[in-house]
Every structure is written in structure tokens, then in C-alpha cells.
Motif scaffolding. Structure first.
Motif, short mmCIF file in Angstrom:
data_model
loop_
_atom_site.label_atom_id
_atom_site.label_comp_id
_atom_site.label_asym_id
_atom_site.label_seq_id
_atom_site.Cartn_x
_atom_site.Cartn_y
_atom_site.Cartn_z
N ASP A 20 35.81 -102.77 -59.18
CA ASP A 20 36.79 -101.74 -58.87
C ASP A 20 37.54 -102.22 -57.63
O ASP A 20 37.79 -103.41 -57.49
CB ASP A 20 36.08 -100.40 -58.65
CG ASP A 20 37.00 -99.22 -58.80
OD1 ASP A 20 38.14 -99.40 -59.26
OD2 ASP A 20 36.59 -98.10 -58.46
N THR A 21 37.89 -101.38 -56.74
CA THR A 21 38.64 -101.81 -55.55
C THR A 21 37.75 -102.52 -54.54
O THR A 21 38.22 -103.38 -53.81
CB THR A 21 39.28 -100.59 -54.88
OG1 THR A 21 38.27 -99.61 -54.63
CG2 THR A 21 40.35 -100.00 -55.78
N ASP A 22 36.46 -102.20 -54.51
CA ASP A 22 35.53 -102.78 -53.54
C ASP A 22 34.67 -103.85 -54.22
O ASP A 22 33.94 -103.56 -55.16
CB ASP A 22 34.64 -101.68 -52.96
CG ASP A 22 33.71 -102.18 -51.88
OD1 ASP A 22 33.81 -103.36 -51.49
OD2 ASP A 22 32.87 -101.39 -51.42
N ARG A 23 34.77 -105.09 -53.76
CA ARG A 23 33.99 -106.19 -54.35
C ARG A 23 32.49 -106.04 -54.10
O ARG A 23 31.70 -106.69 -54.76
CB ARG A 23 34.45 -107.54 -53.78
CG ARG A 23 35.86 -107.92 -54.09
CD ARG A 23 36.06 -108.53 -55.40
NE ARG A 23 35.37 -109.79 -55.57
CZ ARG A 23 35.38 -110.47 -56.69
NH1 ARG A 23 36.04 -110.02 -57.71
NH2 ARG A 23 34.74 -111.60 -56.81
N ASN A 24 32.11 -105.20 -53.15
CA ASN A 24 30.68 -105.00 -52.87
C ASN A 24 30.09 -103.87 -53.70
O ASN A 24 28.89 -103.68 -53.70
CB ASN A 24 30.48 -104.70 -51.38
CG ASN A 24 30.85 -105.89 -50.53
OD1 ASN A 24 30.55 -107.03 -50.90
ND2 ASN A 24 31.50 -105.66 -49.41
N ALA A 25 30.91 -103.13 -54.40
CA ALA A 25 30.44 -102.04 -55.24
C ALA A 25 29.95 -102.61 -56.58
O ALA A 25 30.31 -103.73 -56.95
CB ALA A 25 31.55 -101.04 -55.46
N PRO A 26 29.16 -101.85 -57.30
CA PRO A 26 28.72 -102.32 -58.62
C PRO A 26 29.90 -102.51 -59.58
O PRO A 26 30.93 -101.87 -59.43
CB PRO A 26 27.81 -101.19 -59.12
CG PRO A 26 27.43 -100.42 -57.92
CD PRO A 26 28.55 -100.58 -56.93
#
Length: 132
Positions: free
Chosen positions: A32-38
Motif C-alpha cells: 500500500d502506501t507504506d512499504r513497512n506495512a503488510p
């Protein structure tokens, strides 16, 4: 210009896939927008079911365990892997597989995440998988 053997390899692959293949479902994933999110489902690429692919579970690498041979000192335990892999004919998907996409083995329900996409013979890739 493709190799003169490309047509023969493609013809042999069809037979090989029928004999050695299993059915898999490929589900595309993306950040999604955050590369650290699943990872989340990628609506731009459709889920593809019943893809026939040869599946293999890698054996331990050479030197992974102790062995005995006359005149040879037994080796220490080394690195070994049991990372499974799938050989995929790229014409079976409308999109290119990427690291992080989900792969489900239909017969057993085992789920994997693509770890690495490796080139293989023309038109094919070898996907190394991590179980989830």
C-alpha cells in the motif's frame, strides 16, 4: 531471434508439466502506501487459478551434514535449505509474478509467498517460495 531449440523446449514443457505438474493459484500482492506495512491484494492484476506447474522441494545442499568416507574427516554441519520451488510457464499468467505474491498449492491448501523470481529457459521462470 529466439534459440532454434526454443520451440522444442516449449513443446517438451507441455508434456513435462502434465506429468510433473500440480495445480496452483496465484494471487498478486502489492504494498500500500507504506512499504513497512503488510502486503495487500493487488486489484490491477487478477487472481489466476488452476495453473499447472511442476513443484519441487529442494534437497539439502552438499556438505549440509556429517558424512563418513575412508580417509576423509567428517565435515561440520553446514547450511541447508528446504525452500520449495515452482517452475512457471509465463504464458499461463497475464502478468509477471513478483516477490511477495501468494501461491497456493490447490491439492493440499499449502500457502507460499514468492521469495525470488529466477530466470529459467526462455518463457519460463523458477519461483522460490517461503511457506506461510
Amino acid at each position: 531471434m529466439p534459440s532454434p531449440f526454443a520451440r522444442a523446449v516449449a513443446a517438451a514443457a507441455v508434456t513435462h508439466d502434465r506429468i510433473q505438474g500440480e495445480h496452483f493459484t496465484f494471487a498478486p500482492m502489492k504494498y500500500d502506501t507504506d512499504r513497512n506495512a503488510p502486503l495487500i491484494s493487488d486489484p490491477a492484476r487478477a487472481i489466476v487459478e488452476h495453473v499447472l506447474c511442476p513443484f519441487g522441494e529442494s534437497a539439502a545442499r552438499a556438505g549440509a551434514g556429517a558424512f563418513a568416507q575412508a580417509g576423509v574427516k567428517p565435515e561440520r554441519a553446514g547450511h541447508s535449505t528446504d525452500r520449495p520451488f515452482v517452475s512457471l510457464d509465463l504464458s499461463r499468467l497475464a502478468w509477471r509474478p513478483r516477490t511477495g505474491d501468494l501461491v497456493t498449492q490447490e491439492a493440499t491448501g499449502r500457502r507460499f509467498r514468492i521469495h525470488e523470481v529466477l530466470p529459467s529457459t526462455p518463457g519460463f521462470v523458477r519461483l522460490t517460495l517461503n511457506g506461510i
